[in-house]
Design a protein around this motif. Structure first.
Motif, PDB file in Angstrom:
ATOM      1  N   LYS A   1      36.134 118.344 -86.536  1.00  0.00           N
ATOM      2  CA  LYS A   1      34.761 117.544 -86.367  1.00  0.00           C
ATOM      3  C   LYS A   1      33.862 118.430 -86.947  1.00  0.00           C
ATOM      4  CE  LYS A   1      33.976 117.114 -81.701  1.00  0.00           C
ATOM      5  NZ  LYS A   1      33.714 116.140 -80.498  1.00  0.00           N
ATOM      6  N   ILE A   2      32.618 118.231 -87.612  1.00  0.00           N
ATOM      7  CA  ILE A   2      31.438 118.740 -87.831  1.00  0.00           C
ATOM      8  C   ILE A   2      30.304 117.809 -87.389  1.00  0.00           C
ATOM      9  CG2 ILE A   2      29.850 119.698 -89.679  1.00  0.00           C
ATOM     10  CD1 ILE A   2      32.540 120.487 -91.120  1.00  0.00           C
ATOM     11  N   ALA A   3      29.563 118.605 -86.434  1.00  0.00           N
ATOM     12  CA  ALA A   3      28.141 117.875 -86.000  1.00  0.00           C
ATOM     13  C   ALA A   3      27.276 117.755 -87.184  1.00  0.00           C
ATOM     14  CB  ALA A   3      27.428 118.709 -84.728  1.00  0.00           C
ATOM     15  N   LEU A   4      26.393 116.885 -87.517  1.00  0.00           N
ATOM     16  CA  LEU A   4      25.236 116.418 -88.369  1.00  0.00           C
ATOM     17  C   LEU A   4      24.023 117.335 -87.900  1.00  0.00           C
ATOM     18  CD1 LEU A   4      25.714 113.281 -89.786  1.00  0.00           C
ATOM     19  CD2 LEU A   4      26.555 115.056 -90.865  1.00  0.00           C
ATOM     20  N   PRO A   5      23.213 118.153 -88.533  1.00  0.00           N
ATOM     21  CA  PRO A   5      22.071 118.573 -88.033  1.00  0.00           C
ATOM     22  C   PRO A   5      21.183 117.358 -87.885  1.00  0.00           C
ATOM     23  CG  PRO A   5      22.617 119.567 -90.198  1.00  0.00           C
ATOM     24  CD  PRO A   5      23.459 118.363 -90.106  1.00  0.00           C
ATOM     25  N   THR A   6      20.119 117.649 -86.728  1.00  0.00           N
ATOM     26  CA  THR A   6      19.352 116.537 -86.242  1.00  0.00           C
ATOM     27  C   THR A   6      18.285 116.002 -87.376  1.00  0.00           C
ATOM     28  OG1 THR A   6      19.548 117.699 -83.940  1.00  0.00           O
ATOM     29  CG2 THR A   6      17.869 115.923 -84.375  1.00  0.00           C
ATOM     30  N   SER A   7      17.933 116.704 -88.223  1.00  0.00           N
ATOM     31  CA  SER A   7      17.227 116.291 -89.161  1.00  0.00           C
ATOM     32  C   SER A   7      17.849 115.261 -90.121  1.00  0.00           C
ATOM     33  CB  SER A   7      16.463 117.471 -89.898  1.00  0.00           C
ATOM     34  OG  SER A   7      17.224 118.271 -90.533  1.00  0.00           O
ATOM     35  N   PHE A   8      18.999 115.771 -90.425  1.00  0.00           N
ATOM     36  CA  PHE A   8      19.872 114.849 -91.096  1.00  0.00           C
ATOM     37  C   PHE A   8      20.236 113.488 -90.769  1.00  0.00           C
ATOM     38  CE2 PHE A   8      23.643 113.184 -93.539  1.00  0.00           C
ATOM     39  CZ  PHE A   8      23.392 113.906 -94.716  1.00  0.00           C
ATOM     40  N   VAL A   9      20.607 113.481 -89.445  1.00  0.00           N
ATOM     41  CA  VAL A   9      20.740 112.226 -88.826  1.00  0.00           C
ATOM     42  C   VAL A   9      19.335 111.496 -88.678  1.00  0.00           C
ATOM     43  CG1 VAL A   9      21.283 111.249 -86.526  1.00  0.00           C
ATOM     44  CG2 VAL A   9      22.488 113.011 -87.288  1.00  0.00           C
ATOM     45  N   ASN A  10      18.281 112.017 -88.495  1.00  0.00           N
ATOM     46  CA  ASN A  10      16.975 111.214 -88.604  1.00  0.00           C
ATOM     47  C   ASN A  10      16.784 110.642 -89.857  1.00  0.00           C
ATOM     48  OD1 ASN A  10      16.495 112.009 -86.057  1.00  0.00           O
ATOM     49  ND2 ASN A  10      15.173 113.804 -86.286  1.00  0.00           N
ATOM     50  N   LYS A  11      17.053 111.318 -90.967  1.00  0.00           N
ATOM     51  CA  LYS A  11      16.874 110.811 -92.132  1.00  0.00           C
ATOM     52  C   LYS A  11      17.929 109.594 -92.607  1.00  0.00           C
ATOM     53  CE  LYS A  11      15.440 114.950 -94.859  1.00  0.00           C
ATOM     54  NZ  LYS A  11      15.455 115.903 -93.569  1.00  0.00           N
TER      55      LYS A  11
END
Length: 297
Positions: free
Chosen positions: A143-153
């Motif tokens: 699994k790969i964690a998404l960057p926080t800024s990507f999740v916010n978008k």
């Protein structure tokens, strides 16, 4: 593609603080060796906002120049990554990934020589990017964690996701909304016929805003790996997927400096605060360095 119809891969450049103070940038040697003759000596770089500018490409020195104003206009200080995508003729698309490895919030600007207005950047139109650097400790990742800024978008990413590589092969994975991770990369390893992902250096994901992540692989020289079409022939076979093997040239050394935090020095080098480690990149590889410890005066 170039004029002969041959696809030209992307390449990626990680920026250090020193890079952002220079006007020139070295292009990966393998990229220049294999594709340099297909490129013009001057080309235009295009950012999502419509910001465009010309750079000079010195094929002999394997270097482009004309970047300092671009760095200044976009406030790049180091820690960012640039993705260069050839789109034909004299043009490259240029994408900026921030220090969290997700595309930045682009300022609404154009180059001062342009008379047009900036193009509105519509995030939810899709094709947004983020990258994942592969380190040895995580090479057997599932699994790969998404960057926080990507999740916010993209706060409403659907659970079911398709991951597609450049030759059209794909596997089905999922998105976990509780820990913001993409899952199912064991399927990717089986698709590629590898036990881990350590033979790659960077994965670049391009999200369509729905159920698809286009997945791009980069080697240790930061050049995209072009997998041949399904059913095509190539030298070297890894499991279910043919992989084109290339001879990587032995190159000159690149170097940069970082000040190591105290616990690093205490634990590994028995050093003191102020000591500096000099990491010298071997053969333009992001995975091979020599390290020299310079004691504080």
């Amino acid at each position: 593609m170039d004029s002969s119809g041959r696809k030209i891969p992307k390449f990626l450049k990680f920026l250090g603080a020193l890079d952002c103070r220079l006007n020139d940038m070295d292009v990966p040697r393998r990229y220049c060796t294999q594709y340099g003759e297909s490129l013009p000596t001057t080309f235009r770089l295009k950012v999502r906002t419509g910001y465009e500018f010309s750079v000079d490409f010195d094929k002999r020195k394997q270097r482009i120049s004309g970047l300092s104003l671009f760095y200044k206009n976009f406030g790049l200080k180091g820690g960012e990554s640039l993705v260069f995508e050839y789109c034909g003729g004299y043009n490259f698309n240029l994408f900026i990934l921030g220090d969290d490895f997700s595309e930045i919030e682009y300022p609404s600007i154009v180059h001062h020589f342009q008379t047009c207005q900036p193009v509105p950047v519509r995030i939810h139109a899709g094709r947004w990017k983020f990258s994942k650097f592969i380190i040895i400790e995580e090479s057997v990742l599932d699994k790969i964690a998404l960057p926080t800024s990507f999740v916010n978008k993209f706060p409403e990413i659907p659970v079911r996701q398709n991951f597609v590589i450049c030759n059209g092969q794909k596997f089905v994975g999922s998105y976990n909304r509780n820990d913001y991770t993409l899952n199912g990369f064991g399927h990717l390893r089986r698709l590629l016929g590898v036990s881990d992902l350590n033979i790659y250096s960077v994965l670049l994901f391009t999200y369509d805003g729905g159920h698809v992540f286009q997945t791009t692989f980069f080697d240790e020289r930061m050049v995209e790996i072009l997998f041949p079409p399904i059913g095509g022939r190539s030298r070297g076979v890894r499991g279910n997927l043919n992989v084109v093997e290339t001879s990587l040239p032995v190159g000159e050394f690149l170097s940069f400096e970082i000040t190591v935090k105290p616990f690093h020095m205490y634990e590994y080098c028995h050093g003191v605060i102020g000591d500096v480690c000099v990491f010298t990149m071997m053969n333009q590889s992001v995975k091979k360095f020599t390290v020299e410890v310079r004691r504080a005066v």
